[in-house]
Design an enzyme around this catalytic site. Structure first.
Site, PDB file in Angstrom:
ATOM      1  N   CYS A  51      72.262  -0.756  42.344  1.00 51.61           N
ATOM      2  CA  CYS A  51      71.255  -1.252  41.401  1.00 51.61           C
ATOM      3  C   CYS A  51      69.915  -1.180  42.117  1.00 51.61           C
ATOM      4  O   CYS A  51      69.642  -0.207  42.812  1.00 51.61           O
ATOM      5  CB  CYS A  51      71.582  -2.670  40.946  1.00 51.61           C
ATOM      6  SG  CYS A  51      71.768  -3.846  42.320  1.00 51.61           S
ATOM      7  N   ARG A  80      64.356   1.948  33.881  1.00 59.07           N
ATOM      8  CA  ARG A  80      64.196   2.064  35.329  1.00 59.07           C
ATOM      9  C   ARG A  80      64.987   3.254  35.854  1.00 59.07           C
ATOM     10  O   ARG A  80      64.501   4.002  36.701  1.00 59.07           O
ATOM     11  CB  ARG A  80      64.646   0.777  36.026  1.00 59.07           C
ATOM     12  CG  ARG A  80      63.744  -0.414  35.750  1.00 59.07           C
ATOM     13  CD  ARG A  80      64.201  -1.641  36.512  1.00 59.07           C
ATOM     14  NE  ARG A  80      64.016  -1.486  37.941  1.00 59.07           N
ATOM     15  CZ  ARG A  80      64.582  -2.277  38.851  1.00 59.07           C
ATOM     16  NH1 ARG A  80      65.378  -3.256  38.485  1.00 59.07           N
ATOM     17  NH2 ARG A  80      64.362  -2.066  40.141  1.00 59.07           N
TER      18      ARG A  80
END
Length: 279
Positions: A235, A179
């Site tokens: 995050c 990611r």
């Protein structure tokens, strides 16, 4: 020896103390009711429940990310209702390797609570010890709570943006490498990472059983932190960044901020720069 993480043996010894409040934070992003159902089936005896989206997050809007912080008044109202006062020792746990419990830990620290801890190994480790569990919801008396908010723990999008070229600041992305690299993005609408960030996947702070690695190993993970005056951790939505904040705090770093809106907030602003290793 940890300062913000407690062992199952310690909690077993102190769980009958009326000044100890245990908080079950189990939550599954793909199955939003599963955590509470598990709590209803069995939980650490005496534990109350905190839901990531109902209690530890606010309303999703255009900006703020997928799990924005709740309004301060709403969160205070919640912890008062589950019987937490400033004098209490609070222990949070989950079954997600500490991700949800760390979010609760961070929020309690943010409002100035001193004695709040994450249970090492969470519910799975508690069960491995065959320690007491129950399906009964405890009767708790509501308390009064006067917060002492710590604004230095929180970074806004504007602060992150303004400090991208600040060499004294280390920006840490806590998501999986794929990611971060922009190779795969299963949740958010845009792939990549904030320019200048380094990748420290939060799960690597723990072993395969969900137990926190020792401080020597954690130090090796965060060697870069020694060369910076401040860290900002993010995050996808401000949840799994919290285990990295907890780990850095355990290592003695004082200037660690959470970018609560995180990647899902960053990409909601048109014009914000995006980096990807695939570029």
């Amino acid at each position: 020896m940890f300062q913000h993480i407690v062992e199952a043996d310690w909690l077993k010894e102190h769980m009958q103390n009326t000044n100890v409040r245990i908080v079950d934070c189990r939550f599954y992003l793909g199955e939003k009711e599963k955590g509470y159902k598990e709590y209803e089936e069995e939980h650490i005896t005496g534990a109350v429940y905190a839901d990531l989206e109902r209690h530890l997050s606010g309303m999703v809007e255009k900006h703020g990310g997928r799990h924005p912080l709740p309004r301060l008044a709403d969160f205070i109202h919640f912890i008062e209702n589950i019987g937490i006062s400033k004098e209490m020792t609070v222990v949070a746990y989950d079954s997600q390797a500490g991700a949800m419990a760390s979010r609760f830990w961070w929020m309690m620290k943010y409002i100035g609570h001193e004695k709040v801890y994450v249970l090492n190994g969470g519910f799975p480790n508690w069960k491995r010890h065959s320690y007491p569990v129950s399906s009964e919801k405890p009767a708790v008396a509501a308390k009064s709570y006067e917060p002492s908010v710590q604004p230095s723990m929180l970074a806004s999008m504007d602060e992150v943006k303004q400090r991208l070229s600040d060499a004294s600041m280390l920006l840490i992305d806590s998501r999986e490498e794929k990611r971060f690299a922009g190779v795969e993005e299963p949740i958010d609408q845009v792939a990549g990472h904030i320019p200048g960030a380094i990748n420290k996947f939060w799960r690597e702070a723990l072993d395969e059983k969900g137990m926190w690695k020792d401080k020597e190993e954690l130090n090796k993970r965060f060697l870069e932190a020694n060369n910076h005056q401040q860290m900002i951790v993010y995050c996808g939505s401000g949840v799994t960044a919290c285990p990295n904040v907890l780990a850095l705090t355990e290592l003695g770093f004082k200037n660690v901020k959470l970018y609560a809106g995180s990647w899902s907030d960053w990409i909601s602003y048109e014009g914000n720069l995006i980096a990807a290793e695939a570029d």
